[in-house]
Design a protein around this motif. Structure first.
Motif, PDB file in Angstrom:
ATOM      1  N   ARG A  21       4.770   3.864   2.406  1.00  0.00           N
ATOM      2  CA  ARG A  21       4.535   2.576   1.746  1.00  0.00           C
ATOM      3  C   ARG A  21       4.741   1.477   2.784  1.00  0.00           C
ATOM      4  O   ARG A  21       5.717   1.500   3.525  1.00  0.00           O
TER       5      ARG A  21
ATOM      6  N   GLY B 269      -9.393   3.806   3.443  1.00  0.00           N
ATOM      7  CA  GLY B 269      -8.443   3.627   4.533  1.00  0.00           C
ATOM      8  C   GLY B 269      -8.258   2.151   4.842  1.00  0.00           C
ATOM      9  O   GLY B 269      -9.219   1.461   5.183  1.00  0.00           O
ATOM     10  N   TYR B 270      -7.043   1.664   4.700  1.00  0.00           N
ATOM     11  CA  TYR B 270      -6.730   0.247   4.974  1.00  0.00           C
ATOM     12  C   TYR B 270      -6.062   0.133   6.342  1.00  0.00           C
ATOM     13  O   TYR B 270      -5.034   0.778   6.582  1.00  0.00           O
TER      14      TYR B 270
ATOM     15  N   LEU C   5       0.850  -1.186   0.000  1.00  0.00           N
ATOM     16  CA  LEU C   5       0.000   0.000   0.000  1.00  0.00           C
ATOM     17  C   LEU C   5       0.883   1.233   0.000  1.00  0.00           C
ATOM     18  O   LEU C   5       1.851   1.297   0.758  1.00  0.00           O
ATOM     19  N   ARG C   6       0.531   2.193  -0.859  1.00  0.00           N
ATOM     20  CA  ARG C   6       1.220   3.481  -0.832  1.00  0.00           C
ATOM     21  C   ARG C   6       0.154   4.560  -0.766  1.00  0.00           C
ATOM     22  O   ARG C   6      -0.752   4.607  -1.603  1.00  0.00           O
ATOM     23  N   GLY C   7       0.250   5.377   0.245  1.00  0.00           N
ATOM     24  CA  GLY C   7      -0.748   6.422   0.401  1.00  0.00           C
ATOM     25  C   GLY C   7      -0.453   7.257   1.622  1.00  0.00           C
ATOM     26  O   GLY C   7       0.654   7.254   2.156  1.00  0.00           O
ATOM     27  N   THR C   8      -1.465   7.973   2.078  1.00  0.00           N
ATOM     28  CA  THR C   8      -1.306   8.862   3.226  1.00  0.00           C
ATOM     29  C   THR C   8      -1.483   8.074   4.519  1.00  0.00           C
ATOM     30  O   THR C   8      -2.446   7.309   4.666  1.00  0.00           O
TER      31      THR C   8
ATOM     32  N   GLU D 270       3.084  10.740   3.184  1.00  0.00           N
ATOM     33  CA  GLU D 270       2.949   9.558   2.330  1.00  0.00           C
ATOM     34  C   GLU D 270       3.879   8.455   2.820  1.00  0.00           C
ATOM     35  O   GLU D 270       4.995   8.716   3.270  1.00  0.00           O
TER      36      GLU D 270
ATOM     37  N   VAL E 120      -3.614   3.312   6.365  1.00  0.00           N
ATOM     38  CA  VAL E 120      -3.077   3.992   5.187  1.00  0.00           C
ATOM     39  C   VAL E 120      -4.224   4.240   4.216  1.00  0.00           C
ATOM     40  O   VAL E 120      -4.959   3.314   3.856  1.00  0.00           O
ATOM     41  N   GLU E 121      -4.390   5.503   3.801  1.00  0.00           N
ATOM     42  CA  GLU E 121      -5.454   5.854   2.858  1.00  0.00           C
ATOM     43  C   GLU E 121      -4.910   5.810   1.438  1.00  0.00           C
ATOM     44  O   GLU E 121      -3.935   6.485   1.109  1.00  0.00           O
ATOM     45  N   CYS E 122      -5.553   4.984   0.619  1.00  0.00           N
ATOM     46  CA  CYS E 122      -5.189   4.870  -0.793  1.00  0.00           C
ATOM     47  C   CYS E 122      -6.447   5.114  -1.628  1.00  0.00           C
ATOM     48  O   CYS E 122      -7.429   4.385  -1.488  1.00  0.00           O
ATOM     49  N   ALA E 123      -6.429   6.129  -2.473  1.00  0.00           N
ATOM     50  CA  ALA E 123      -7.563   6.451  -3.347  1.00  0.00           C
ATOM     51  C   ALA E 123      -8.865   6.571  -2.566  1.00  0.00           C
ATOM     52  O   ALA E 123      -9.918   6.075  -2.977  1.00  0.00           O
TER      53      ALA E 123
END
Length: 197
Positions: A46, A25-26, A5-8, A44, A19-22
């Motif tokens: 990963r 939130g995961y 996962l890559r995100g905020t 950001e 982690v928020e991706c698109a």
């Protein structure tokens, strides 16, 4: 399967991260050293992930490196080691320390983790000894190179009889030419241990 996962980074605690991706939130279960390696909340990041699906649950586990994730997979492949115990082990031992503990048959190293007793620790070493050869020891060298010969085994036995743990002995012997006489291997290993203290 979700590989990474890559995100905020929305949230981080010693036990999990979000982690928020698109816009989604995961939540990934993790451990303190992974969360400590991540940036501040709002930045950001990963994480590498492992998804486990059971009859009653779908869980995501997060790691700061692929090597940590591979260690988790190996550990949880041992009978009696579930995801919670796998994370507990990684919380006290790095992947390199795990490889060295297994190469040196230092099952006591695993008992530092919550939920790991002496019997389970011995099972981990026994079941992962051959698998660790493929996984590799520190520096990318196959773990088989740590204890490849009778001379190395004799040197390991001598060092452990002097009071060093199997992990310390294996680490000290890593990189020493197994063709050397046992006495020379022990001398060089003791020098190596002395430099680290």
């Amino acid at each position: 399967m979700i590989d990474s996962l890559r995100g905020t980074l929305l949230e981080k605690t010693p036990e999990h991260v979000v982690v928020e991706c698109a816009g989604v939130g995961y939540l990934a279960m993790t451990y303190a050293s992974t969360t400590g390696a991540l940036p501040a909340v709002g930045e950001e990041c990963r994480i590498y992930t492992e998804m486990r699906v059971t009859e009653n649950d779908v869980s995501l586990y997060g790691f700061s490196s692929r090597r940590e994730r591979e260690s988790f997979r190996l550990l949880t492949g041992v009978s009696g080691v579930g995801p919670k115990v796998g994370l507990a082990i990684l919380g006290v031992l790095t992947p390199d320390r795990i490889a060295l503990a297994i190469a040196g048959e230092d099952h006591k190293a695993f008992t530092a983790a919550s939920g790991v007793g002496p019997k389970l620790a011995q099972r981990i070493v026994l079941e992962l000894k051959d698998k660790m050869k493929a996984f590799g020891a520190p520096g990318g060298a196959p773990a088989a190179q740590v204890v490849p010969t009778d001379s190395t085994a004799q040197a390991m036995a001598a060092l452990t009889s002097l009071g060093y743990t199997g992990t310390e002995a294996a680490q000290a012997l890593t990189g020493i030419d197994p063709a050397l006489p046992v006495q020379e291997m022990i001398r060089l290993a003791l020098q190596s241990i002395g430099k680290r203290r």
